[in-house]
Design a protein around this motif. Sequence first.
Motif, PDB file in Angstrom:
ATOM      1  N   ILE A  63       7.781  16.856  -8.687  1.00 41.93           N
ATOM      2  CA  ILE A  63       7.750  15.409  -8.934  1.00 41.93           C
ATOM      3  C   ILE A  63       7.070  14.721  -7.749  1.00 41.93           C
ATOM      4  O   ILE A  63       7.481  14.900  -6.607  1.00 41.93           O
ATOM      5  CB  ILE A  63       9.171  14.851  -9.142  1.00 41.93           C
ATOM      6  CG1 ILE A  63       9.797  15.500 -10.383  1.00 41.93           C
ATOM      7  CG2 ILE A  63       9.136  13.334  -9.272  1.00 41.93           C
ATOM      8  CD1 ILE A  63      11.259  15.181 -10.566  1.00 41.93           C
ATOM      9  N   VAL A  64       6.028  13.966  -8.050  1.00 44.41           N
ATOM     10  CA  VAL A  64       5.298  13.236  -7.013  1.00 44.41           C
ATOM     11  C   VAL A  64       5.982  11.893  -6.785  1.00 44.41           C
ATOM     12  O   VAL A  64       6.220  11.142  -7.735  1.00 44.41           O
ATOM     13  CB  VAL A  64       3.827  13.021  -7.423  1.00 44.41           C
ATOM     14  CG1 VAL A  64       3.089  12.195  -6.379  1.00 44.41           C
ATOM     15  CG2 VAL A  64       3.132  14.359  -7.634  1.00 44.41           C
ATOM     16  N   GLU A  65       6.327  11.616  -5.536  1.00 44.92           N
ATOM     17  CA  GLU A  65       6.947  10.334  -5.184  1.00 44.92           C
ATOM     18  C   GLU A  65       6.045   9.599  -4.211  1.00 44.92           C
ATOM     19  O   GLU A  65       5.670  10.138  -3.176  1.00 44.92           O
ATOM     20  CB  GLU A  65       8.311  10.565  -4.526  1.00 44.92           C
ATOM     21  CG  GLU A  65       9.362  11.076  -5.468  1.00 44.92           C
ATOM     22  CD  GLU A  65      10.725  11.151  -4.798  1.00 44.92           C
ATOM     23  OE1 GLU A  65      10.803  11.646  -3.656  1.00 44.92           O
ATOM     24  OE2 GLU A  65      11.700  10.716  -5.426  1.00 44.92           O
ATOM     25  N   LYS A  66       5.704   8.354  -4.555  1.00 36.09           N
ATOM     26  CA  LYS A  66       4.901   7.514  -3.672  1.00 36.09           C
ATOM     27  C   LYS A  66       5.827   6.533  -2.970  1.00 36.09           C
ATOM     28  O   LYS A  66       6.631   5.876  -3.606  1.00 36.09           O
ATOM     29  CB  LYS A  66       3.837   6.749  -4.457  1.00 36.09           C
ATOM     30  CG  LYS A  66       2.751   7.638  -5.015  1.00 36.09           C
ATOM     31  CD  LYS A  66       1.705   6.808  -5.726  1.00 36.09           C
ATOM     32  CE  LYS A  66       0.639   7.713  -6.316  1.00 36.09           C
ATOM     33  NZ  LYS A  66      -0.375   6.928  -7.033  1.00 36.09           N
ATOM     34  N   TYR A  67       5.667   6.446  -1.650  1.00 38.57           N
ATOM     35  CA  TYR A  67       6.428   5.501  -0.840  1.00 38.57           C
ATOM     36  C   TYR A  67       5.501   4.323  -0.530  1.00 38.57           C
ATOM     37  O   TYR A  67       4.426   4.498   0.038  1.00 38.57           O
ATOM     38  CB  TYR A  67       6.916   6.155   0.452  1.00 38.57           C
ATOM     39  CG  TYR A  67       8.030   7.139   0.216  1.00 38.57           C
ATOM     40  CD1 TYR A  67       9.349   6.786   0.444  1.00 38.57           C
ATOM     41  CD2 TYR A  67       7.766   8.427  -0.257  1.00 38.57           C
ATOM     42  CE1 TYR A  67      10.392   7.678   0.216  1.00 38.57           C
ATOM     43  CE2 TYR A  67       8.795   9.324  -0.493  1.00 38.57           C
ATOM     44  CZ  TYR A  67      10.095   8.953  -0.252  1.00 38.57           C
ATOM     45  OH  TYR A  67      11.114   9.830  -0.494  1.00 38.57           O
ATOM     46  N   TYR A  68       5.940   3.132  -0.903  1.00 47.16           N
ATOM     47  CA  TYR A  68       5.148   1.927  -0.710  1.00 47.16           C
ATOM     48  C   TYR A  68       5.675   1.124   0.468  1.00 47.16           C
ATOM     49  O   TYR A  68       6.866   1.150   0.762  1.00 47.16           O
ATOM     50  CB  TYR A  68       5.202   1.052  -1.971  1.00 47.16           C
ATOM     51  CG  TYR A  68       4.565   1.714  -3.165  1.00 47.16           C
ATOM     52  CD1 TYR A  68       3.217   1.536  -3.424  1.00 47.16           C
ATOM     53  CD2 TYR A  68       5.300   2.525  -4.017  1.00 47.16           C
ATOM     54  CE1 TYR A  68       2.610   2.145  -4.522  1.00 47.16           C
ATOM     55  CE2 TYR A  68       4.705   3.143  -5.114  1.00 47.16           C
ATOM     56  CZ  TYR A  68       3.365   2.952  -5.353  1.00 47.16           C
ATOM     57  OH  TYR A  68       2.774   3.557  -6.432  1.00 47.16           O
ATOM     58  N   GLU A 116       0.848  -1.190   0.000  1.00 44.55           N
ATOM     59  CA  GLU A 116       0.000   0.000   0.000  1.00 44.55           C
ATOM     60  C   GLU A 116       0.885   1.242   0.000  1.00 44.55           C
ATOM     61  O   GLU A 116       2.080   1.158   0.310  1.00 44.55           O
ATOM     62  CB  GLU A 116      -0.932   0.007   1.208  1.00 44.55           C
ATOM     63  CG  GLU A 116      -0.233   0.086   2.547  1.00 44.55           C
ATOM     64  CD  GLU A 116      -1.196  -0.070   3.714  1.00 44.55           C
ATOM     65  OE1 GLU A 116      -2.403  -0.284   3.494  1.00 44.55           O
ATOM     66  OE2 GLU A 116      -0.727   0.020   4.853  1.00 44.55           O
ATOM     67  N   VAL A 117       0.294   2.361  -0.363  1.00 41.19           N
ATOM     68  CA  VAL A 117       1.033   3.620  -0.356  1.00 41.19           C
ATOM     69  C   VAL A 117       1.115   4.090   1.096  1.00 41.19           C
ATOM     70  O   VAL A 117       0.106   4.269   1.759  1.00 41.19           O
ATOM     71  CB  VAL A 117       0.340   4.686  -1.233  1.00 41.19           C
ATOM     72  CG1 VAL A 117       1.072   6.016  -1.129  1.00 41.19           C
ATOM     73  CG2 VAL A 117       0.275   4.219  -2.677  1.00 41.19           C
TER      74      VAL A 117
END
Length: 160
Positions: free
Chosen positions: A77-82, A67-68
Amino acid sequence: MEKKERNETMEINWKQQKVISNPLRSRMIALLYEQPMTPKQTADTLGKNPGTVYYHIQQLVKHGILEVESVSTEKGIVEKYYRAKAISFRNPEQETPLGQVDRREGNIYLSKKLVKQLGEDVQDLLLKYGHLSYKEKDVEEQAPYTVEYLIKEFKEEEDE
């Protein structure tokens, strides 16, 4: 970053079980359980192509394994951490053989040196629990068990 409560073991279905059976995905789950990362950070850590890692992350998200954790924006810049929801998985639909008390398995990458070390460590654990069992024999009720240890080579599908 707020630390969320996570389960060690997650119940999964057959589709999820198939999705996590890939050794690269298993490695990613272990890594992302320890620390949330972006797909790029994950790819760099694993030494894999970012596109390949992104694809596998999306499959794991789609099937509810990852999940995020958080989203950050840096210089537009959009960064998603999973992060992984669990480190261990159990399929309640999978039949348990008669007499089986517990079963754990994982798909991991190991060098020949690590395979040898793992075998030695398992042997040490068996000896340790043999000694502990002897020490508690007069104070705890005990039953006989067989503990099996198996390492078999996993043939990876060519999806990279």
